[in-house]
Design an enzyme around this catalytic site. Structure first.
Site, mmCIF file in Angstrom:
data_model
loop_
_atom_site.group_PDB
_atom_site.id
_atom_site.type_symbol
_atom_site.label_atom_id
_atom_site.label_comp_id
_atom_site.label_asym_id
_atom_site.label_seq_id
_atom_site.Cartn_x
_atom_site.Cartn_y
_atom_site.Cartn_z
ATOM 1 N N TYR A 123 36.461 37.710 19.158
ATOM 2 C CA TYR A 123 35.036 37.991 19.376
ATOM 3 C C TYR A 123 34.559 39.234 18.643
ATOM 4 O O TYR A 123 33.376 39.536 18.650
ATOM 5 C CB TYR A 123 34.754 38.154 20.872
ATOM 6 N N LYS A 170 49.397 33.232 24.254
ATOM 7 C CA LYS A 170 50.015 32.299 23.295
ATOM 8 C C LYS A 170 50.993 33.103 22.442
ATOM 9 O O LYS A 170 50.969 33.067 21.201
ATOM 10 C CB LYS A 170 48.901 31.634 22.447
ATOM 11 N N ASP A 203 47.959 26.808 26.591
ATOM 12 C CA ASP A 203 47.840 25.340 26.564
ATOM 13 C C ASP A 203 48.378 24.742 27.865
ATOM 14 O O ASP A 203 47.765 23.860 28.471
ATOM 15 C CB ASP A 203 48.528 24.748 25.325
ATOM 16 N N ASP A 227 37.158 32.724 27.647
ATOM 17 C CA ASP A 227 35.927 31.941 27.466
ATOM 18 C C ASP A 227 36.200 30.465 27.727
ATOM 19 O O ASP A 227 35.498 29.810 28.498
ATOM 20 C CB ASP A 227 35.409 32.145 26.036
ATOM 21 N N ASP A 231 35.206 27.862 31.355
ATOM 22 C CA ASP A 231 34.477 26.595 31.429
ATOM 23 C C ASP A 231 35.337 25.517 32.081
ATOM 24 O O ASP A 231 34.839 24.682 32.841
ATOM 25 C CB ASP A 231 34.045 26.122 30.025
HETATM 26 C C1 IPM Z 1 30.007 32.782 27.705
HETATM 27 C C2 IPM Z 1 29.325 32.180 26.523
HETATM 28 C C3 IPM Z 1 29.247 33.217 25.396
HETATM 29 C C4 IPM Z 1 30.667 33.602 25.049
HETATM 30 C C5 IPM Z 1 28.494 32.741 24.160
HETATM 31 C C6 IPM Z 1 27.085 32.296 24.507
HETATM 32 C C7 IPM Z 1 28.475 33.763 23.067
HETATM 33 O O1 IPM Z 1 29.968 31.031 26.107
HETATM 34 O O2 IPM Z 1 29.469 33.749 28.267
HETATM 35 O O3 IPM Z 1 31.068 32.298 28.092
HETATM 36 O O4 IPM Z 1 31.312 32.927 24.244
HETATM 37 O O5 IPM Z 1 31.141 34.587 25.601
HETATM 38 MN MN MN Z 2 31.613 30.486 27.393
#
Ligand code: IPM
Ligand code: MN
Length: 331
Positions: A123, A170, A203, A227, A231
């Site tokens: 990042y 990893k 993984d 990140d 999700d």
């Molecule tokens: C998150 C989002 C951000 C990230 C994006 C929008 C830059 O996906 O907050 O998880 O990757 O951190």
């Molecule tokens: Mn994200």
């Protein structure tokens, strides 16, 4: 004498951001706490109108506030939320994923917390085009950032009563960078003998999260893995509409839903405000109002349990309607 109001900079951002932020504000106002909330522009619409995605005025307000409440980033995410995280030096991205009762989801018992390093890894934006057909990206990992995020994760586990911290990595491939990250985690783990410290490849962690998420409690990891896995964790508990996050540093704190601007449903009043409302609760706890934070959380859980939700969770309410159902329970 009434206590001085907490100054909150609110940055609604793009897409569903303004909708879920309006919902969170409605709930915050129902707590009766002295909060002085002011809104500041940032994002795609701001870029179109003013030629800048993150105006100086917004950045200054964020730095002068006691906390920042952020809605959603759109196309300009790098200039807005990544820049805010960097400018505010928020080195932790704390992402709890806990299922609310009554939500039909893959893993109703889930109680996971992802502690994501928030300042480095891929990042950092260290990309170079060497030739028109060759590009490199540099993954920056430092001992300082790794040690402090590991220490945060263990302290958090200790404070919240979690018994296990798992470092996700990893290092079999990224020998130097994740090797260093793991060395730092191991070193810090020695100071927390009562906490079970484990290491899992990223993984494999993705697979275990789907098959047996109960093996994880606090997961500490580098920026990009955090990140992705956050999700995945959201998917286990019913979706991104249910995951809040806190960006924390030594001086500043910014609270934002894990979800994005969801342009496909923006402007329809259908966005689930739960993540934004949970962000509001996390912000209240950060401001020292633990009881009210818990009250907001309980009110949200009760509304969800009784089906007073947006359509994504099976209810019939719109975004503000769901916020009102939460707010009424605080009254
Ligand atoms: C998150 C989002 C951000 C990230 C994006 C929008 C830059 O996906 O907050 O998880 O990757 O951190
Ligand atoms: Mn994200």
């Amino acid at each position: 004498m009434s206590p001085a109001a907490h100054r909150i900079a609110v940055i609604p951002g793009d897409g569903i951001g303004p909708e879920v932020i309006a919902a969170a504000r409605l709930v915050l106002e129902a707590t009766g706490l002295p909060l002085e909330m002011r809104e500041y522009p940032a994002g795609d619409a701001c870029l179109a109108e003013r030629g800048v995605a993150l105006p100086e005025e917004t950045l200054r307000a964020a730095k002068e506030a006691e906390a920042v409440l952020f809605g959603a980033a759109g196309e300009t995410a790098a200039e807005v939320i990544l820049r805010l995280r960097a400018e505010l030096e928020t080195w932790v991205n704390l992402r709890p994923a806990r299922a609310l009762a009554g939500v039909d989801c893959l893993y109703p018992q889930a109680d996971l917390v992802i502690v994501r390093e928030n300042t480095e890894c891929l990042y950092r934006g260290l990309e170079s085009r060497l030739t028109p057909e060759v590009v490199t990206a540099t993954r920056l990992i430092t001992a300082g950032a790794s040690r402090r995020i590991a220490r945060f994760a263990f302290d958090y586990a200790r404070r919240q009563g979690y018994r296990r911290v798992t470092a996700i990595h990893k290092a079999n491939v990224l020998r130097q960078s994740d090797g260093l990250f793991l060395d730092c985690c191991r070193e810090v783990a020695r100071d927390y003998p009562e906490i079970d410290y484990q290491e899992v490849l990223v993984d494999a962690a993705a697979m275990y999260l789907v098959q047996d998420p109960g093996r994880f409690q606090v997961m500490v990891t580098t920026n990009l893995f955090g990140d992705i896995l956050s999700d995945l964790a959201a998917g286990l508990i019913g979706g991104l509409g249910l995951c809040p996050s806190a960006n924390l540093g030594d001086r500043y704190a910014l609270f934002e839903p894990v979800h994005g601007s969801a342009p496909d449903i923006a402007g329809q009043g259908r966005a689930n405000p739960a993540a934004a409302i949970m962000c509001a609760a996390m912000m209240l706890a950060h401001l020292g109002h633990r009881d009210q934070a818990e009250a907001v959380h309980r009110a949200l859980a009760a509304a969800v349990a009784q089906g007073q939700t947006t359509p994504d969770l099976g209810g019939e309410l719109d975004t503000l309607g769901m916020a009102r159902a939460v707010a009424e329970r605080l009254g």
